[in-house]
Design a protein around this motif. Structure first.
Motif, PDB file in Angstrom:
ATOM      1  N   SER A 205       2.108 -10.354  -4.468  1.00  0.00           N
ATOM      2  CA  SER A 205       2.409 -11.644  -5.101  1.00  0.00           C
ATOM      3  C   SER A 205       3.621 -11.568  -6.025  1.00  0.00           C
ATOM      4  O   SER A 205       4.178 -12.589  -6.386  1.00  0.00           O
ATOM      5  CB  SER A 205       1.191 -12.178  -5.857  1.00  0.00           C
ATOM      6  OG  SER A 205       0.898 -11.363  -6.955  1.00  0.00           O
TER       7      SER A 205
ATOM      8  N   LYS B 175      -2.756  -7.075  -3.805  1.00  0.00           N
ATOM      9  CA  LYS B 175      -2.495  -8.501  -4.052  1.00  0.00           C
ATOM     10  C   LYS B 175      -1.498  -8.679  -5.186  1.00  0.00           C
ATOM     11  O   LYS B 175      -0.606  -9.532  -5.118  1.00  0.00           O
ATOM     12  CB  LYS B 175      -3.798  -9.241  -4.388  1.00  0.00           C
ATOM     13  CG  LYS B 175      -4.687  -9.485  -3.212  1.00  0.00           C
ATOM     14  CD  LYS B 175      -5.969 -10.196  -3.648  1.00  0.00           C
ATOM     15  CE  LYS B 175      -7.002 -10.191  -2.553  1.00  0.00           C
ATOM     16  NZ  LYS B 175      -8.296 -10.701  -3.021  1.00  0.00           N
ATOM     17  N   LEU B 176      -1.648  -7.894  -6.238  1.00  0.00           N
ATOM     18  CA  LEU B 176      -0.748  -7.985  -7.380  1.00  0.00           C
ATOM     19  C   LEU B 176       0.699  -7.719  -6.952  1.00  0.00           C
ATOM     20  O   LEU B 176       1.607  -8.463  -7.309  1.00  0.00           O
ATOM     21  CB  LEU B 176      -1.186  -6.983  -8.455  1.00  0.00           C
ATOM     22  CG  LEU B 176      -0.357  -6.918  -9.727  1.00  0.00           C
ATOM     23  CD1 LEU B 176      -0.465  -8.224 -10.502  1.00  0.00           C
ATOM     24  CD2 LEU B 176      -0.824  -5.760 -10.588  1.00  0.00           C
TER      25      LEU B 176
ATOM     26  N   GLU C  92       0.834  -1.211   0.000  1.00  0.00           N
ATOM     27  CA  GLU C  92       0.000   0.000   0.000  1.00  0.00           C
ATOM     28  C   GLU C  92       0.864   1.255   0.000  1.00  0.00           C
ATOM     29  O   GLU C  92       0.570   2.215  -0.709  1.00  0.00           O
ATOM     30  CB  GLU C  92      -0.946   0.003   1.200  1.00  0.00           C
ATOM     31  CG  GLU C  92      -2.105  -0.948   1.048  1.00  0.00           C
ATOM     32  CD  GLU C  92      -3.129  -0.822   2.165  1.00  0.00           C
ATOM     33  OE1 GLU C  92      -3.435   0.322   2.572  1.00  0.00           O
ATOM     34  OE2 GLU C  92      -3.619  -1.860   2.624  1.00  0.00           O
TER      35      GLU C  92
ATOM     36  N   LYS D 294     -12.084   0.468  -5.562  1.00  0.00           N
ATOM     37  CA  LYS D 294     -12.456  -0.804  -6.205  1.00  0.00           C
ATOM     38  C   LYS D 294     -11.227  -1.626  -6.605  1.00  0.00           C
ATOM     39  O   LYS D 294     -11.254  -2.850  -6.546  1.00  0.00           O
ATOM     40  CB  LYS D 294     -13.301  -0.557  -7.465  1.00  0.00           C
ATOM     41  CG  LYS D 294     -14.568   0.204  -7.220  1.00  0.00           C
ATOM     42  CD  LYS D 294     -15.565  -0.607  -6.438  1.00  0.00           C
ATOM     43  CE  LYS D 294     -16.882   0.132  -6.383  1.00  0.00           C
ATOM     44  NZ  LYS D 294     -17.533   0.060  -5.112  1.00  0.00           N
ATOM     45  N   ILE D 295     -10.173  -0.953  -7.057  1.00  0.00           N
ATOM     46  CA  ILE D 295      -9.029  -1.701  -7.564  1.00  0.00           C
ATOM     47  C   ILE D 295      -7.867  -1.822  -6.576  1.00  0.00           C
ATOM     48  O   ILE D 295      -6.984  -2.648  -6.773  1.00  0.00           O
ATOM     49  CB  ILE D 295      -8.523  -1.124  -8.909  1.00  0.00           C
ATOM     50  CG1 ILE D 295      -8.027   0.294  -8.752  1.00  0.00           C
ATOM     51  CG2 ILE D 295      -9.582  -1.236  -9.975  1.00  0.00           C
ATOM     52  CD1 ILE D 295      -7.337   0.838 -10.003  1.00  0.00           C
ATOM     53  N   LYS D 296      -7.890  -1.031  -5.509  1.00  0.00           N
ATOM     54  CA  LYS D 296      -6.777  -1.057  -4.553  1.00  0.00           C
ATOM     55  C   LYS D 296      -6.532  -2.449  -3.972  1.00  0.00           C
ATOM     56  O   LYS D 296      -5.371  -2.905  -3.962  1.00  0.00           O
ATOM     57  CB  LYS D 296      -7.025  -0.050  -3.428  1.00  0.00           C
ATOM     58  CG  LYS D 296      -5.924  -0.017  -2.394  1.00  0.00           C
ATOM     59  CD  LYS D 296      -6.245   0.986  -1.300  1.00  0.00           C
ATOM     60  CE  LYS D 296      -5.269   0.900  -0.173  1.00  0.00           C
ATOM     61  NZ  LYS D 296      -5.633   1.817   0.923  1.00  0.00           N
ATOM     62  N   PRO D 297      -7.551  -3.178  -3.503  1.00  0.00           N
ATOM     63  CA  PRO D 297      -7.264  -4.517  -2.944  1.00  0.00           C
ATOM     64  C   PRO D 297      -6.589  -5.443  -3.964  1.00  0.00           C
ATOM     65  O   PRO D 297      -5.651  -6.169  -3.612  1.00  0.00           O
ATOM     66  CB  PRO D 297      -8.653  -5.046  -2.554  1.00  0.00           C
ATOM     67  CG  PRO D 297      -9.495  -3.834  -2.373  1.00  0.00           C
ATOM     68  CD  PRO D 297      -8.967  -2.831  -3.363  1.00  0.00           C
ATOM     69  N   ASP D 298      -7.023  -5.389  -5.197  1.00  0.00           N
ATOM     70  CA  ASP D 298      -6.408  -6.224  -6.227  1.00  0.00           C
ATOM     71  C   ASP D 298      -4.986  -5.763  -6.546  1.00  0.00           C
ATOM     72  O   ASP D 298      -4.111  -6.587  -6.830  1.00  0.00           O
ATOM     73  CB  ASP D 298      -7.257  -6.230  -7.497  1.00  0.00           C
ATOM     74  CG  ASP D 298      -8.588  -6.939  -7.295  1.00  0.00           C
ATOM     75  OD1 ASP D 298      -8.655  -7.877  -6.482  1.00  0.00           O
ATOM     76  OD2 ASP D 298      -9.568  -6.548  -7.957  1.00  0.00           O
ATOM     77  N   MET D 299      -4.763  -4.455  -6.504  1.00  0.00           N
ATOM     78  CA  MET D 299      -3.417  -3.940  -6.745  1.00  0.00           C
ATOM     79  C   MET D 299      -2.474  -4.377  -5.619  1.00  0.00           C
ATOM     80  O   MET D 299      -1.325  -4.746  -5.877  1.00  0.00           O
ATOM     81  CB  MET D 299      -3.446  -2.412  -6.865  1.00  0.00           C
ATOM     82  CG  MET D 299      -4.172  -1.907  -8.084  1.00  0.00           C
ATOM     83  SD  MET D 299      -3.303  -2.232  -9.621  1.00  0.00           S
ATOM     84  CE  MET D 299      -2.093  -0.936  -9.576  1.00  0.00           C
TER      85      MET D 299
END
Length: 165
Positions: free
Chosen positions: A101, A97-98, A31, A90-95
């Motif tokens: 990972s 994770k990206l 983050e 909307k996209i922060k959680p996926d970012m």
């Protein structure tokens, strides 16, 4: 035996608590990196492009200036639709994770240190323009190859016996 089970449970609990703390720290580093990289602004060009599309359609319709409020109302509706699809929340959680990972915690710390440095800040400032200029440069060079590539496609079709449309 009950002591052994209790000891195992304590070890598992301690390990899982540590793993959760590590995952939380890793996510926090991702983050922080995304914040430094101004990732929340990645969709800004999309918003601008959509606004431009509406303005262009409005101009093409030759609507009178008195209908400007209608354009603005639809542009606002488009912004809401975009917020629902690609808004930062909307996209922060996926970012996160990206990035977690693809980068371990130490690598994220190093990226953070770099982007907090003066040269890292300069990279962040200059990168959008450099990327756009690089794309333009590549496009202009690519245009020179298009006729040759098209001729090669035609030649291949001729050798294959494919009829041209």
């Amino acid at each position: 035996m009950p002591r052994f089970i209790g000891l195992c449970a304590a070890v598992v609990l301690t390990c899982s608590t540590q793993a959760l703390a590590d995952a939380s720290s890793h996510a926090a580093d991702a983050e922080r990196f995304l914040q430094l990289a101004r990732a929340d602004k990645l969709a800004v060009p999309v918003y601008a492009q959509v606004q431009q599309m509406f303005a262009q359609r409005f101009a093409e319709s030759q609507a009178p200036k008195s209908k400007q409020a209608l354009l603005e109302r639809y542009q606002a509706k488009a912004n809401v639709a975009l917020d629902n699809a690609v808004g930062w929340d909307k996209i922060k959680p996926d970012m996160v994770k990206l990035y977690t990972s693809n980068f371990n915690e130490q690598e994220l710390k190093e990226l953070i240190a770099f982007y907090e440095s003066p040269v890292g800040q300069k990279v962040l400032l200059k990168m959008p323009a450099l990327t756009a200029q690089s794309a333009q440069l590549t496009q202009s060079k690519l245009e020179k190859a298009v006729p040759e590539v098209n001729k090669l496609l035609t030649d291949m079709n001729d050798e294959l016996g494919v009829k041209q449309p």
